[in-house]
Scaffold this motif. Sequence first.
Motif, PDB file in Angstrom:
ATOM      1  N   VAL A 234     118.032 101.934  10.346  1.00  0.00           N
ATOM      2  CA  VAL A 234     118.754 101.590   9.369  1.00  0.00           C
ATOM      3  C   VAL A 234     118.756 102.401   8.025  1.00  0.00           C
ATOM      4  O   VAL A 234     117.631 102.516   7.823  1.00  0.00           O
ATOM      5  N   TYR A 235     119.749 103.330   7.646  1.00  0.00           N
ATOM      6  CA  TYR A 235     119.677 103.977   6.568  1.00  0.00           C
ATOM      7  C   TYR A 235     120.163 102.861   5.475  1.00  0.00           C
ATOM      8  O   TYR A 235     121.331 102.408   5.404  1.00  0.00           O
ATOM      9  N   SER A 236     119.511 102.644   4.429  1.00  0.00           N
ATOM     10  CA  SER A 236     119.962 101.907   2.944  1.00  0.00           C
ATOM     11  C   SER A 236     120.817 102.854   2.312  1.00  0.00           C
ATOM     12  O   SER A 236     121.988 102.184   2.134  1.00  0.00           O
ATOM     13  N   HIS A 237     120.796 104.022   2.404  1.00  0.00           N
ATOM     14  CA  HIS A 237     121.534 104.860   1.774  1.00  0.00           C
ATOM     15  C   HIS A 237     121.356 106.382   2.199  1.00  0.00           C
ATOM     16  O   HIS A 237     120.150 106.597   2.559  1.00  0.00           O
ATOM     17  N   SER A 238     122.339 107.324   1.910  1.00  0.00           N
ATOM     18  CA  SER A 238     121.998 108.601   2.302  1.00  0.00           C
ATOM     19  C   SER A 238     121.421 109.559   1.128  1.00  0.00           C
ATOM     20  O   SER A 238     120.515 110.265   1.601  1.00  0.00           O
ATOM     21  N   HIS A 239     121.822 109.440  -0.047  1.00  0.00           N
ATOM     22  CA  HIS A 239     121.611 110.158  -1.039  1.00  0.00           C
ATOM     23  C   HIS A 239     121.632 111.641  -0.745  1.00  0.00           C
ATOM     24  O   HIS A 239     120.559 112.332  -0.576  1.00  0.00           O
ATOM     25  N   ALA A 240     122.842 112.226  -0.599  1.00  0.00           N
ATOM     26  CA  ALA A 240     122.795 113.522  -0.184  1.00  0.00           C
ATOM     27  C   ALA A 240     122.277 114.622  -1.009  1.00  0.00           C
ATOM     28  O   ALA A 240     122.146 115.646  -0.412  1.00  0.00           O
ATOM     29  N   ASP A 241     122.013 114.250  -2.385  1.00  0.00           N
ATOM     30  CA  ASP A 241     121.404 115.148  -3.113  1.00  0.00           C
ATOM     31  C   ASP A 241     119.865 115.238  -2.956  1.00  0.00           C
ATOM     32  O   ASP A 241     119.203 116.313  -3.358  1.00  0.00           O
ATOM     33  N   HIS A 242     119.376 114.463  -2.361  1.00  0.00           N
ATOM     34  CA  HIS A 242     117.923 114.442  -2.169  1.00  0.00           C
ATOM     35  C   HIS A 242     117.713 113.538  -0.779  1.00  0.00           C
ATOM     36  O   HIS A 242     118.405 112.675  -0.568  1.00  0.00           O
ATOM     37  N   ALA A 243     116.611 113.600  -0.389  1.00  0.00           N
ATOM     38  CA  ALA A 243     116.175 112.923   0.818  1.00  0.00           C
ATOM     39  C   ALA A 243     115.083 111.760   0.883  1.00  0.00           C
ATOM     40  O   ALA A 243     114.330 111.967   1.616  1.00  0.00           O
TER      41      ALA A 243
ATOM     42  N   PHE B 228     122.944  96.441   1.589  1.00  0.00           N
ATOM     43  CA  PHE B 228     121.928  95.277   1.306  1.00  0.00           C
ATOM     44  C   PHE B 228     121.540  94.788   2.803  1.00  0.00           C
ATOM     45  O   PHE B 228     122.245  94.635   3.681  1.00  0.00           O
ATOM     46  N   ILE B 229     120.460  94.944   3.021  1.00  0.00           N
ATOM     47  CA  ILE B 229     119.672  94.540   4.257  1.00  0.00           C
ATOM     48  C   ILE B 229     119.170  93.158   4.496  1.00  0.00           C
ATOM     49  O   ILE B 229     118.022  92.979   3.709  1.00  0.00           O
ATOM     50  N   HIS B 230     119.489  92.260   4.843  1.00  0.00           N
ATOM     51  CA  HIS B 230     119.170  90.784   4.856  1.00  0.00           C
ATOM     52  C   HIS B 230     118.579  90.355   6.134  1.00  0.00           C
ATOM     53  O   HIS B 230     119.164  90.432   7.220  1.00  0.00           O
ATOM     54  N   ALA B 231     117.430  89.931   6.162  1.00  0.00           N
ATOM     55  CA  ALA B 231     116.626  89.171   7.279  1.00  0.00           C
ATOM     56  C   ALA B 231     116.601  87.927   6.800  1.00  0.00           C
ATOM     57  O   ALA B 231     115.574  87.304   6.401  1.00  0.00           O
ATOM     58  N   PRO B 232     117.641  87.112   7.429  1.00  0.00           N
ATOM     59  CA  PRO B 232     117.617  85.677   6.697  1.00  0.00           C
ATOM     60  C   PRO B 232     116.647  84.737   7.837  1.00  0.00           C
ATOM     61  O   PRO B 232     116.132  83.765   6.800  1.00  0.00           O
ATOM     62  N   GLY B 233     116.124  85.074   8.886  1.00  0.00           N
ATOM     63  CA  GLY B 233     115.328  84.386   9.303  1.00  0.00           C
ATOM     64  C   GLY B 233     113.829  84.421   8.691  1.00  0.00           C
ATOM     65  O   GLY B 233     113.007  83.682   9.247  1.00  0.00           O
ATOM     66  N   HIS B 234     113.711  85.560   8.091  1.00  0.00           N
ATOM     67  CA  HIS B 234     112.472  85.663   7.003  1.00  0.00           C
ATOM     68  C   HIS B 234     112.563  85.381   5.580  1.00  0.00           C
ATOM     69  O   HIS B 234     111.724  85.825   5.055  1.00  0.00           O
ATOM     70  N   ARG B 235     113.944  85.191   5.491  1.00  0.00           N
ATOM     71  CA  ARG B 235     114.041  84.869   3.778  1.00  0.00           C
ATOM     72  C   ARG B 235     113.580  86.296   2.982  1.00  0.00           C
ATOM     73  O   ARG B 235     112.985  86.014   1.918  1.00  0.00           O
ATOM     74  N   THR B 236     114.079  87.489   3.637  1.00  0.00           N
ATOM     75  CA  THR B 236     113.712  88.770   2.927  1.00  0.00           C
ATOM     76  C   THR B 236     115.028  89.449   2.856  1.00  0.00           C
ATOM     77  O   THR B 236     115.835  89.667   3.671  1.00  0.00           O
ATOM     78  N   LEU B 237     114.995  90.108   1.596  1.00  0.00           N
ATOM     79  CA  LEU B 237     116.151  91.018   1.408  1.00  0.00           C
ATOM     80  C   LEU B 237     115.538  92.485   1.030  1.00  0.00           C
ATOM     81  O   LEU B 237     114.809  92.609   0.412  1.00  0.00           O
ATOM     82  N   MET B 238     116.250  93.575   1.576  1.00  0.00           N
ATOM     83  CA  MET B 238     115.870  94.824   1.116  1.00  0.00           C
ATOM     84  C   MET B 238     116.935  95.466   0.630  1.00  0.00           C
ATOM     85  O   MET B 238     117.992  95.641   1.218  1.00  0.00           O
ATOM     86  N   VAL B 239     116.915  95.796  -0.510  1.00  0.00           N
ATOM     87  CA  VAL B 239     117.954  96.552  -1.450  1.00  0.00           C
ATOM     88  C   VAL B 239     117.307  97.606  -2.169  1.00  0.00           C
ATOM     89  O   VAL B 239     116.406  97.318  -2.833  1.00  0.00           O
ATOM     90  N   VAL B 240     117.707  98.823  -2.154  1.00  0.00           N
ATOM     91  CA  VAL B 240     116.800  99.978  -2.620  1.00  0.00           C
ATOM     92  C   VAL B 240     117.367 100.513  -3.883  1.00  0.00           C
ATOM     93  O   VAL B 240     118.661 100.591  -4.087  1.00  0.00           O
ATOM     94  N   ASP B 241     116.632 100.852  -4.941  1.00  0.00           N
ATOM     95  CA  ASP B 241     116.988 101.302  -6.222  1.00  0.00           C
ATOM     96  C   ASP B 241     117.961 100.406  -7.138  1.00  0.00           C
ATOM     97  O   ASP B 241     118.861 100.810  -7.752  1.00  0.00           O
ATOM     98  N   VAL B 242     117.659  99.270  -7.065  1.00  0.00           N
ATOM     99  CA  VAL B 242     118.596  98.052  -7.705  1.00  0.00           C
ATOM    100  C   VAL B 242     117.453  97.267  -8.627  1.00  0.00           C
ATOM    101  O   VAL B 242     117.681  97.297  -9.655  1.00  0.00           O
TER     102      VAL B 242
END
Length: 363
Positions: A129-138, A206-220
């Motif tokens: 899963v890509y959180s985002h691309s950010h095509a100007d850098h990797a 936003f990547i949510h793992a509800p069964g594990h009560r975990t959220l991944m959101v990048v650069d926020v």
Amino acid sequence: MTAKPGSPLANRRTFLRAATAAGAIPAAALATGALAGTAQAASGPDLPDFAPVPAAAQGPALNGAGYFVGRIDGHLYWVTDGNYQAMFLSTREGVVLVDAPPTIGHNLLRAIAEVTRANGRPAKVTHLVYSHSHADHADHAGASSILGKDVVRIGHSECRRFLLRANDPNRPAPTITFEDRYTLQVGGEHLELAHHGPNHSPDNIFIHAPGHRTLMVVDVLYPGWVPFKQLAVSQDIPAWLRAQHIAMAYPWRTLVGGHLGRLGQRADGELQLAYMADLEASTRAAMSLDPAPYFAKYGPAGNSWAVLKTYLDAVAAAAAAPVVAKYTGVLAAADVFTLDNAGTLVESFRIDAGILGPFGTHP
């Protein structure tokens, strides 16, 4: 040691002297080197010193290979090199990886092998899963190619568009895309992906793992730290500000922020909201600064850019000073990026919110 006029060090010293004179930063902090601008002579480049990183901002120690992998909950894990983070689900059918930062690189595969050897599940990465691309850098996707061609790559539709345009062999475009929401189910585990509009980038999800009560959101959200410069180099500042509140509305217990060395808790999110509220209030107040001295100095020569640069720099310095004083020792790098973040808010308030201060329409 003498800094050249116009250098970053000279500008920082000017900011600190002005802030100290205004009482926003204690003079003792400068004398003891607790804030930026107190660089000492060294054999290398003329570099400033910064306040120590608070212990609470530090993450776990890395192993000999330069990474740390740990369990978040159940079969959900995270891996970090101290600067970047990825998350992965170990399932009965293989591994679902979220992001592939190149600085972690092949250590991602080592971390996954370490976990799957222990739990007896397959080590092969089947989905990315890509959180985002950010095509100007990797920075979050640049190690995607090490996973091979057979991995199912998933991202927002804008992510696919950006990566096709970038045509970077290290970041193959996702083959599964979505607009608003997508539920990924693999081997008895699932993730909920959501796009709440542009923020840090147009495709950041936003990547949510509800069964594990975990959220991944990048650069926020940046647990234990102030946001990276220019408010995370975000492309839509008002939307980025809203994204913080959207993240906090999720029912998570653990946050994977994508950067730095530790996971986040809800108190970290609340602390960043407080920091940003203080910075916004301070910036609004500073935007009433009288521009007359700057016009008097540079106006007769017709140098409009000099007027605006010096005035806007002064507004940012006035906005940053009390926030630096309040959060140094509380949030890591408060003395590193608050001035820069204040300058970004000044421009966003002017451009996005129409807060023009003395440059607004007057009768």
